[in-house]
Design a protein around this motif. Structure first.
Motif, PDB file in Angstrom:
ATOM      1  N   ALA A 154       0.831  -1.203   0.000  1.00  0.00           N
ATOM      2  CA  ALA A 154       0.000   0.000   0.000  1.00  0.00           C
ATOM      3  C   ALA A 154       0.865   1.253   0.000  1.00  0.00           C
ATOM      4  O   ALA A 154       0.522   2.258  -0.640  1.00  0.00           O
ATOM      5  CB  ALA A 154      -0.928  -0.017   1.212  1.00  0.00           C
ATOM      6  N   ARG A 155       2.000   1.206   0.703  1.00  0.00           N
ATOM      7  CA  ARG A 155       2.866   2.384   0.769  1.00  0.00           C
ATOM      8  C   ARG A 155       3.442   2.723  -0.607  1.00  0.00           C
ATOM      9  O   ARG A 155       3.406   3.878  -1.044  1.00  0.00           O
ATOM     10  CB  ARG A 155       3.993   2.152   1.764  1.00  0.00           C
ATOM     11  N   ARG A 157       2.274   1.807  -3.496  1.00  0.00           N
ATOM     12  CA  ARG A 157       1.157   2.208  -4.355  1.00  0.00           C
ATOM     13  C   ARG A 157       0.816   3.675  -4.144  1.00  0.00           C
ATOM     14  O   ARG A 157       0.537   4.409  -5.109  1.00  0.00           O
ATOM     15  CB  ARG A 157      -0.044   1.317  -4.049  1.00  0.00           C
ATOM     16  N   ALA A 158       0.869   4.128  -2.897  1.00  0.00           N
ATOM     17  CA  ALA A 158       0.575   5.530  -2.593  1.00  0.00           C
ATOM     18  C   ALA A 158       1.639   6.448  -3.184  1.00  0.00           C
ATOM     19  O   ALA A 158       1.323   7.513  -3.734  1.00  0.00           O
ATOM     20  CB  ALA A 158       0.469   5.733  -1.088  1.00  0.00           C
ATOM     21  N   TRP A 159       2.916   6.040  -3.074  1.00  0.00           N
ATOM     22  CA  TRP A 159       3.978   6.875  -3.634  1.00  0.00           C
ATOM     23  C   TRP A 159       3.889   6.960  -5.160  1.00  0.00           C
ATOM     24  O   TRP A 159       4.171   8.004  -5.745  1.00  0.00           O
ATOM     25  CB  TRP A 159       5.349   6.338  -3.206  1.00  0.00           C
ATOM     26  N   TYR A 204      -5.210   2.374  -6.823  1.00  0.00           N
ATOM     27  CA  TYR A 204      -4.281   3.370  -7.371  1.00  0.00           C
ATOM     28  C   TYR A 204      -5.054   4.489  -8.056  1.00  0.00           C
ATOM     29  O   TYR A 204      -4.764   5.681  -7.847  1.00  0.00           O
ATOM     30  CB  TYR A 204      -3.336   2.688  -8.356  1.00  0.00           C
ATOM     31  N   LEU A 207      -6.672   6.719  -5.459  1.00  0.00           N
ATOM     32  CA  LEU A 207      -5.685   7.581  -4.801  1.00  0.00           C
ATOM     33  C   LEU A 207      -5.312   8.766  -5.683  1.00  0.00           C
ATOM     34  O   LEU A 207      -5.204   9.909  -5.200  1.00  0.00           O
ATOM     35  CB  LEU A 207      -4.433   6.773  -4.461  1.00  0.00           C
TER      36      LEU A 207
END
Length: 606
Positions: A154-155, A157-159, A204, A207
């Motif tokens: 998840a981290r 994917r967020a970046w 994704y 976000l």
């Protein structure tokens, strides 16, 4: 070599690449206007508009690059006003991008030497200074995607979503291209079930939508999303039509034939047509890479986890960037997709020799015809390698010489000082007053600077963004240039008019002849306002190709005549040397009467 020693060597080489690339680019900027090209000023003049208190979308047209504008303004605020600060910033970012590209090429190939060769190609291609986002954005996105392929989380994917939005804000199509690459990579994770792959793609996308929502809300509040994207789409389409892809001939150099080519040398012919050969090579390369990946089990990189998925993503991204970036003039665009392109070149330099060493890396179904596959790959790979060596070696020494990097050590560092001094001199309009090498558009910038005050705005119809940038003046009506074919709708014209009515615009610079007539046809609402409030004062042909009509406000009296052009002044300006001759009040009144008589004796519209 131990992993620790290898990493240390890569860091040392990366630092050396930054220094080499910085000196190579900064010492030979090439721009004809204080070191920059007119296309660079296209973006900069909009960024510098923020320094006058305006905001993109709200106060002036945003062509889909808001973050570029804010970065351009921040560079001036932090590093100082002028083109030196802009060149220092762009050169530094491009040089860091070159080092990042070296790192990525080394990672993909597993070879430091292949990574260096790829980085050498990247530096030789020479991305234009204002195209630094096309390097930085992809040099940041690709390693994040590779890490995600190794460890989906998840981290990460967020970046990736953050980098996607940053790319979108630098230029909207960057966001689309990164989104495509991300989708390809996430869907190619064969060790995950399809439900998991689709889940990653969906989250994704959500976000990205969440992160970009504040910007979209700002647009909706200041004119509306529908209008914004309709105008942006129309502008992009018209801009593509203005500079379409022209399929170049491989043996038809339009700029003249060299002595080597005249003597029948194939190398000379090839070097005469470097742009054409590089263009077709860049188009071919991602598809050739996909072919090599398709015949392999592990991308010929068994020691690199998930190599096929990572490299397939890079190849798809390269093909997409070729479609999006490569158009006329090709010589200025060839470097735009160079980050993924260089990665593929470095990987192929290692993958193709490995194809001949054994059958383990080939797909089992292809092993009966392995010699045919190897033969095709070897022929294409050899042709690519030979072409790259010939075209790169053609002018590299002369470019090193221009950057003062061919003689004694230290000369390149000394040249940094002389280039900086020359750029500061060129930025100072006062220094051009007695110079014989003064371009005509510099003369126009001097006039604008000398004959308006810093709080004035200037409406400019033709495409010459360097004029207002060098004159240190803001553009009027929300447009740095207002060319037929762009923003012609009634709503867009009325918005331009509303902005003009609340701004101090003493002079307007329009084109002449047929171009001016087309302007009147395309913008009837704007030109009706111009005819009502302004009158034609003078015309002049600058640099043999920029015909400019000077329109001045009817209710403003000139204070002096600016002698180099004999044009009227409407402010004290910035006291550029020899900028004009003061006019006593009585003479100023007579000058006003003369302008009125000229206006009454001819129609306002062309």
């Amino acid at each position: 070599m131990s992993p620790r020693a290898r990493t240390a060597l890569m860091w040392i080489l990366a630092v050396g690449i930054v220094v080499f690339s910085w000196l190579f680019r900064f010492n030979d900027p090439g721009g004809s206007f204080a070191g920059l090209t007119d296309d660079h000023f296209f973006y900069l003049v909009r960024g510098w508009q923020i320094l006058f208190g305006d905001l993109p979308v709200k106060d002036f047209v945003d062509h889909g690059a808001p973050l570029f504008y804010y970065v351009g303004a921040a560079v001036q605020a932090v590093l100082g006003r002028g083109t030196v600060s802009e060149l220092v910033f762009c050169t530094t970012v491009l040089s860091i991008g070159a080092a990042m590209t070296f790192w990525l090429a080394t990672k993909a190939s597993g070879s430091i030497w292949a990574g260096l060769a790829g980085c050498f190609l990247h530096i030789w291609l020479g991305p234009r200074f204002y195209n630094y986002p096309k390097i930085l954005v992809y040099a940041a996105a690709i390693p994040l995607l590779w890490w995600f392929a190794d460890r989906p989380s998840a981290r990460l994917r967020a970046w990736i979503a953050v980098v996607t939005v940053i790319g979108f804000l630098f230029r909207h199509d960057h966001g689309a291209f990164i989104g495509l690459a991300t989708t390809v990579l996430m869907l190619s994770q064969t060790r995950l079930r399809w439900r998991e792959r689709l889940r990653h793609v969906l989250i994704y996308g959500l976000l990205v939508a969440l992160l970009v929502a504040p910007y979209l809300a700002f647009i909706e509040y200041n004119g509306g999303l529908v209008s914004y994207f309709r105008q942006a789409s129309a502008w992009a389409e018209r801009d593509r039509d203005r500079a379409p892809v022209v399929w170049p001939g491989l043996f038809e150099n339009p700029d003249g034939v060299s002595d080597a080519a005249k003597a029948g040398s194939l190398v000379g012919v090839l070097r005469d047509n470097t742009t054409a050969w590089m263009y077709y090579l860049e188009i071919l390369l991602p598809f050739f890479a996909l072919f090599v990946l398709a015949v392999s089990r592990d991308g010929f990189r068994p020691e690199w986890p998930h190599a096929r998925a990572k490299l397939a993503m890079v190849a798809v991204l390269t093909a997409a960037l070729d479609v999006g970036f490569l158009r006329s003039p090709l010589e200025a665009r060839l470097a735009d997709p160079s980050v993924p392109l260089v990665i593929l070149v470095a990987w192929l330099a290692v993958a193709l020799p490995r194809m001949w060493r054994g059958d383990a890396s080939l797909q089992p179904v292809l092993r009966p015809g392995r010699w045919a596959v190897r033969g095709v790959a070897a022929a294409v790979g050899a042709a690519i390698a030979l072409l790259l060596m010939l075209v790169v070696s053609g002018d590299f020494y002369s470019r090193l010489e221009k950057a003062a990097m061919t003689e004694r050590f230290g000369q390149a560092f000394e040249r940094v000082g002389s280039v900086s001094e020359q750029l500061r001199l060129d930025w100072d309009l006062q220094s051009w007053a007695s110079r014989k090498d003064r371009p005509d558009l510099i003369t126009l910038a001097m006039y604008v600077n000398a004959c308006t005050v810093p709080t004035d705005r200037i409406l400019v119809q033709p495409y010459m963004p360097q004029v207002l940038a060098l004159a240190r003046r803001a553009f009027a009506g929300g447009h740095a240039d207002l060319r037929p074919g762009f923003f012609e709708t009634e709503d867009a014209q009325r918005l331009t008019l509303a902005r003009l009515q609340r701004q101090s615009v003493p002079v307007i610079l329009l084109e002449t002849d047929e171009s001016l007539r087309n302007f009147y046809k395309s913008f009837p609402i704007v030109t009706a306002y111009i005819d009502e409030r302004y009158e034609l004062a003078a015309t002049h042909l600058f640099d043999g190709r920029f015909g400019v009509s000077l329109y001045v406000r009817r209710d403003r009296s000139p204070t002096r005549v600016w002698q180099p052009l004999g044009w009227p002044c409407y402010g004290t300006g910035s006291d550029v040397a020899h900028s004009g001759v003061m006019i006593p009040p009585t003479v100023a009144t007579e000058a006003t009467k003369m302008l009125a008589a000229r206006s009454n004796g001819s129609q306002s519209a062309p």
